[in-house]
Design a protein around this motif. Sequence first.
Motif, PDB file in Angstrom:
ATOM      1  N   GLU A 213      37.167 -34.958   8.260  1.00  9.61           N
ATOM      2  CA  GLU A 213      36.866 -33.782   9.078  1.00  9.61           C
ATOM      3  C   GLU A 213      36.517 -32.539   8.264  1.00  9.61           C
ATOM      4  O   GLU A 213      35.629 -31.785   8.620  1.00  9.61           O
ATOM      5  CB  GLU A 213      38.056 -33.490  10.001  1.00  9.61           C
ATOM      6  N   ASN A 214      37.205 -32.291   7.164  1.00 10.54           N
ATOM      7  CA  ASN A 214      37.016 -31.040   6.413  1.00 10.54           C
ATOM      8  C   ASN A 214      36.009 -31.161   5.273  1.00 10.54           C
ATOM      9  O   ASN A 214      35.929 -30.272   4.423  1.00 10.54           O
ATOM     10  CB  ASN A 214      38.371 -30.563   5.860  1.00 10.54           C
ATOM     11  N   ASN A 216      32.749 -30.774   3.208  1.00 12.78           N
ATOM     12  CA  ASN A 216      31.555 -29.935   3.173  1.00 12.78           C
ATOM     13  C   ASN A 216      30.388 -30.834   2.745  1.00 12.78           C
ATOM     14  O   ASN A 216      30.177 -31.070   1.549  1.00 12.78           O
ATOM     15  CB  ASN A 216      31.730 -28.763   2.214  1.00 12.78           C
TER      16      ASN A 216
END
Length: 839
Positions: A213-214, A216
């Motif tokens: 999810e996190n 980049n």
Amino acid sequence: MHRISWILKMALRDFRKNRVKLLLFVSSIVIGIAALVAINSFGDNLEHDIDSQAKELLGADLVLENNQPIGDQELDSMAQELAEEVNFASMVAFPKSGESRLVQVRALEGDYPFYGQLETVPEAAAIGFKDGAKKALVEKILMDQFDAKVGDSVRVGKVYFEIVGELHEAPGQTGITATVAPVVYIPMAYADATGLIQYGSRVNYQRYFKFTENTNVDDLVKPYQDQWEEDHIDADTVEDRKRRTGRSFENLSDFLSLVAFIALLLGCVGVASAVNVFVKEKLPSVAVLRCLGVSSTDTFLIYLTQIMIMGLIGSILGAFLGTLIQYVLPQVFSDFLPVEVTVQISWASVGFGVLTGLFISLLFALLPLLKIRKVPPMMTLRTDAEVAKFVRDPWRWLVMIGIAVFIFGFSLMLLDGWEQALGFTVFVTFAFGVLWLVGTAIMWAIRKFLPLSLSYPIRQSLANLYRPNNQTISLIATIGLGTAMISTLFFIQNQLLDQVQFADKEDQPNMLFFDIQTNQVDKVKAAVKKEGLPVMQEVPIVTMRLDEINGMDKSENNELPDDDQRSRGLYNREFRVTYRDTLVESEKLAEGKLYKVESEGDSIFVSFDKGYAERTGVKLGDELVFNVQGRPMTTYVGSFREVNFRQVSTNFLVLFPANVLEKAPKFHVVITKSKTDAQAAKVQNEIVRAFPNISVINLGTIVDTLEEILSKISFVIQFMALFSIVTGILVLISSLIISKYQRMRESILLRTLGASSPVVRTINTLEYFFLGSLASLSGILLSFMATALLSIFVFDFPVRWAWAEAAVIYVIITAITVILGWLNGRNIINKPPMEILRG
């Protein structure tokens, strides 16, 4: 403070007496403000939804795409989930009806989409079709076209699949893309079994990634971008898709805002015209105020305050109406939108609309209001006293400059660059100028050459067009420009359709068979001839890429300053070329000459399409090294051709000479012409049945598809042009009501002199008929000019004058004008003169 209070009190007192007229003044801008607020609100909501639904647009965090198998990547091990897709254009057949069509086949493996979903009926089919059996999802538009049902079968290449679901929506899919390239989803396990993935097929390989999810993703992919560019792998992240989609629909929003702005400008003309009539009626009252010692500035401020109040009311009404209209826009644009648009009030758009409406009400009312400053007290005694020459008022020219700056500044805000904004401003000025000249010339001609031999009702109705307080020019400008927009749309649409009606042209082919393998060429030609059809062309095609230009490869080119770089498209695209020593009918030599290769050591000179060469910077004599299936081939640019890509033929950007590519891997295209649609369908179905890998382009079907697309596009443009038409009608209504008192006096005078009600009714009807005719004919004249310019300089095809469509538009606009005029004057005509005078 006392002075301001007195001015406001006088403005409100006069407003109570004239509120109906003043409300009519601002009714002209309500529709324009409504259109502006609706479009801006829609644009704000769309931008928000693209931002919030960007992952659903892509269906993944990252997509890699290439026309070759992508191979193992370092990122594969970093991904939380992976999915693979192979997609290609191919014919599919529906055994139930025996018909076939060219579609986009997508072979899918994995749980893509990771975000969003494939919307199907039944819902479970989106997952169930990947359970390992021969199952397919078929686009709804295809199911409707061939009357297919869930449970029927569809043949993709050599494999029959059961249709287990009707596909309604997929990530990034819109109604337009579904119309152009309907989709059939099949499991990846059967992609090779179809027999459709072979040399010459345009195959795209895609790999979808889902990360934690996190992650980049943009930072994650940076180390791999240079290698991907070298390998011709396209990478698409959520941010990339968001920027690209947002940019595309920002351009659409700006275009729609320009259309709304035109409607607003029409309303501005209506405001200026209405205020002009209002000011003429108020001149005696202004003269009385001047006699009582009121300064010209205070008198001017009284009426300016009235306009300001009405402008504010009109802007608020327009903003409210626009907020309601935005609820309709997602349905109007549904075929073009890749996301589901949520509708909510955009207070920024509402505020912008209110301020814009207030500003333009004041700006365009200033021109006639400035006359008040020049009214002398003498007008109380001499009603015929002339107001001082208004044309000499320097403030008038300042206001006109302000109007031009406003138009330029507003368009600059919507368009990219001052050149486009200046062009739009010049276009608007030109359009209004043409319509003003037409109106002025007609009024001058009627006054100068009106024949006395005409019957009295006709002479009187024509004379009314240049009587005091006439609205002829303003109505021609507003209704004429609205008519011009609608007319130009119809004319250009019809000419576009005329250009693609290939099937009806005797000398043009209408069927193309492609992806034909070398060992199938003779059999396909024999099958075509067996049906009595001619083989008009049989063309070999070789695919290749460009490795070097004048000794410089892609990486070296990218290191150069931007001004010195060659177009990256030269290195990135896959060229499909043919070889021959002669030109075909759709080509003509522009520069250089065609060189032949007569022995093995001869230099190879290729020919480029001149337009493509100019766009990419290719020059005569350039050395080009092509990569032909892994083998480098050095060539030189020997000539440029002008290629007519609109003509049905195998047209190529690059042409090789004969005796060079004969041994290279290739596929073939065969072109023929059927006499009827039924014959075309029969040949198409038989070829697809015998050779599943061959795709067929039936130009009759393409014309039908194009007509459907153009109808959707034209509906959107017609919807926006409707704002201009409605604005023109509102200006017409307000002009008729504002001049009702003047017409009432004329009718009473005619009735007092003995004219019967039928005679007066005939005069009024003829006046509205002439007024509507002049307005509609002026708009049609302007649309003919626009159509001719677009045809010659943009579309580059012969001008066709759409007389039938012009006649229909003329009748409709004229009829509306006559009906509105008759409804406005019927009470005056039907009552005795004395009753009206007493009233």
